[in-house]
Design a protein around this motif. Sequence first.
Motif, PDB file in Angstrom:
ATOM      1  N   UNK A 121       0.826  -1.213   0.000  1.00 26.49           N
ATOM      2  CA  UNK A 121       0.000   0.000   0.000  1.00 26.49           C
ATOM      3  C   UNK A 121       0.860   1.263   0.000  1.00 26.49           C
ATOM      4  N   UNK A 122       1.945   1.262   0.763  1.00 24.57           N
ATOM      5  CA  UNK A 122       2.799   2.451   0.853  1.00 24.57           C
ATOM      6  C   UNK A 122       3.527   2.717  -0.465  1.00 24.57           C
ATOM      7  N   UNK A 123       3.939   1.662  -1.152  1.00 24.94           N
ATOM      8  CA  UNK A 123       4.581   1.852  -2.454  1.00 24.94           C
ATOM      9  C   UNK A 123       3.582   2.352  -3.491  1.00 24.94           C
ATOM     10  N   UNK A 124       2.338   1.907  -3.405  1.00 25.17           N
ATOM     11  CA  UNK A 124       1.300   2.402  -4.315  1.00 25.17           C
ATOM     12  C   UNK A 124       1.112   3.896  -4.144  1.00 25.17           C
ATOM     13  N   UNK A 125       1.174   4.368  -2.911  1.00 28.60           N
ATOM     14  CA  UNK A 125       1.049   5.809  -2.662  1.00 28.60           C
ATOM     15  C   UNK A 125       2.207   6.583  -3.287  1.00 28.60           C
ATOM     16  N   UNK A 126       3.419   6.051  -3.160  1.00 31.60           N
ATOM     17  CA  UNK A 126       4.571   6.710  -3.773  1.00 31.60           C
ATOM     18  C   UNK A 126       4.386   6.799  -5.277  1.00 31.60           C
ATOM     19  N   UNK A 127       3.908   5.729  -5.891  1.00 29.51           N
ATOM     20  CA  UNK A 127       3.707   5.701  -7.339  1.00 29.51           C
ATOM     21  C   UNK A 127       2.751   6.800  -7.792  1.00 29.51           C
ATOM     22  N   UNK A 198      13.026   4.512   5.215  1.00 29.45           N
ATOM     23  CA  UNK A 198      13.290   3.689   4.035  1.00 29.45           C
ATOM     24  C   UNK A 198      12.400   4.121   2.869  1.00 29.45           C
ATOM     25  N   UNK A 199      11.118   4.330   3.114  1.00 30.60           N
ATOM     26  CA  UNK A 199      10.186   4.757   2.076  1.00 30.60           C
ATOM     27  C   UNK A 199      10.565   6.131   1.523  1.00 30.60           C
ATOM     28  N   UNK A 200      10.984   7.038   2.408  1.00 33.92           N
ATOM     29  CA  UNK A 200      11.399   8.376   1.973  1.00 33.92           C
ATOM     30  C   UNK A 200      12.621   8.290   1.060  1.00 33.92           C
ATOM     31  N   UNK A 201      13.597   7.472   1.425  1.00 32.12           N
ATOM     32  CA  UNK A 201      14.803   7.323   0.614  1.00 32.12           C
ATOM     33  C   UNK A 201      14.488   6.705  -0.749  1.00 32.12           C
ATOM     34  N   UNK A 202      13.605   5.735  -0.773  1.00 34.24           N
ATOM     35  CA  UNK A 202      13.212   5.116  -2.044  1.00 34.24           C
ATOM     36  C   UNK A 202      12.505   6.137  -2.928  1.00 34.24           C
ATOM     37  N   UNK A 203      11.605   6.926  -2.329  1.00 33.25           N
ATOM     38  CA  UNK A 203      10.884   7.952  -3.075  1.00 33.25           C
ATOM     39  C   UNK A 203      11.847   8.979  -3.659  1.00 33.25           C
ATOM     40  N   UNK A 204      12.812   9.445  -2.866  1.00 28.81           N
ATOM     41  CA  UNK A 204      13.786  10.433  -3.331  1.00 28.81           C
ATOM     42  C   UNK A 204      14.674   9.846  -4.426  1.00 28.81           C
ATOM     43  N   UNK A 205      15.039   8.579  -4.284  1.00 25.44           N
ATOM     44  CA  UNK A 205      15.881   7.930  -5.284  1.00 25.44           C
ATOM     45  C   UNK A 205      15.160   7.846  -6.626  1.00 25.44           C
ATOM     46  N   UNK A 206      13.877   7.460  -6.600  1.00 24.86           N
ATOM     47  CA  UNK A 206      13.088   7.378  -7.835  1.00 24.86           C
ATOM     48  C   UNK A 206      13.010   8.746  -8.497  1.00 24.86           C
ATOM     49  N   UNK A 207      12.749   9.782  -7.704  1.00 29.41           N
ATOM     50  CA  UNK A 207      12.618  11.123  -8.259  1.00 29.41           C
ATOM     51  C   UNK A 207      13.933  11.595  -8.880  1.00 29.41           C
ATOM     52  N   UNK A 208      15.039  11.378  -8.197  1.00 29.56           N
ATOM     53  CA  UNK A 208      16.314  11.903  -8.676  1.00 29.56           C
ATOM     54  C   UNK A 208      16.886  11.106  -9.844  1.00 29.56           C
ATOM     55  N   UNK A 209      16.355   9.905 -10.108  1.00 32.33           N
ATOM     56  CA  UNK A 209      16.879   9.069 -11.190  1.00 32.33           C
ATOM     57  C   UNK A 209      15.884   8.905 -12.337  1.00 32.33           C
TER      58      UNK A 209
END
Length: 350
Positions: A121-127, A198-209
């Motif tokens: 659910x949390x990854x779906x929100x990031x998407x 962990x979720x914040x770092x994954x979100x930032x990584x996706x955005x910056x890449x």
Amino acid sequence: KQWYQRRVPITAGITSNNQIPFYFVDCEVYDRICRSQHITGYPTLVGYLQSHPSDVDCGSSRTTISPISYHGVFRGQALEEWFWDISDFGVHYTLPHDFHYRCNVHITIQTIDETSALQTTCLEDICRQFFYIECFIPPPRKQFVRSITLARKDGVSSEIYRDNTSLSETFAKDKGLHLFHEPEMVKEVSCYDEPHTCLTLISEFIQSHSRLTLTEISPALFHTPHGYRTLFGGLPVLVVLVDRDEPEQMEFLKQMKNIGESYYRSLAVAWVDVSLYPMWVYGMSPKSQSIGGDGSDWVFQYPRVLIFKTDNHFEASFLRIAGKALDQKSVVNFIQEFMRSETMEPCHGI
């Protein structure tokens, strides 16, 4: 109020799904609401997508998704296509397919039944927070996340999360992903102990890449407030105007990818198909409609290039060489001169 009488085709296009509420706001009466949503022209149509209700604690990743504005003709069929497009925005419960025009990045999330550090659910929100990516969760969808893979339209692909593996180890593993990026230096984080971090770092990584070396400007790029500013990271943007149907111009565009690679950390490079978006091209021309020293009207020759800053819609820097006379060397000189002087002039509005 004159356009308000045209609400019938808008209603016909949008309210075909009666499960989603649809509202009209008269900005003359409710001007404070319109100002708060940065609405400056009429008619404006905006969709507001929300996180799905859940009892799962996702920390700061569970936020309100940015509104998505409509940029097109106000006709029933076009509106309906846009509406269904955004209502399906972000997450697909299927295997990845070919890249859609609107996205630069595919995220594939493999899920499991066994308890892991991150909940699906949390990854779906990031998407749903990023308009320029699409996420795929192969069926059947499970409650917990086993792995996350990022694949870009330019062929770069890497696993960015795997259960029971530290983020620092995963982020640093694939050198291809860091070809144009500084390697992410993240502290040792246990996603089991610190799932929110962990979720914040994954979100930032996706955005910056997620930014490509050469990005096609499509309607989706302008369909969220400050959307292109987020994708381009506040960098100046070199825009290349070409006609997709002209082989010579598309060959020139391939050369611009080399420039995008060379200047990746200081300049974003994007392109627009002039045959598809003539109004955008008009906005990307100087108000003076100046002509070149040889008397030719370079403004309407392609390929043509300009540079604008993401925080200024009404000024740009123009290279007054276009068409067959334009080459990679002249573009490089133009970029270097801009970085020295940042000289701008009024344009019709990007």
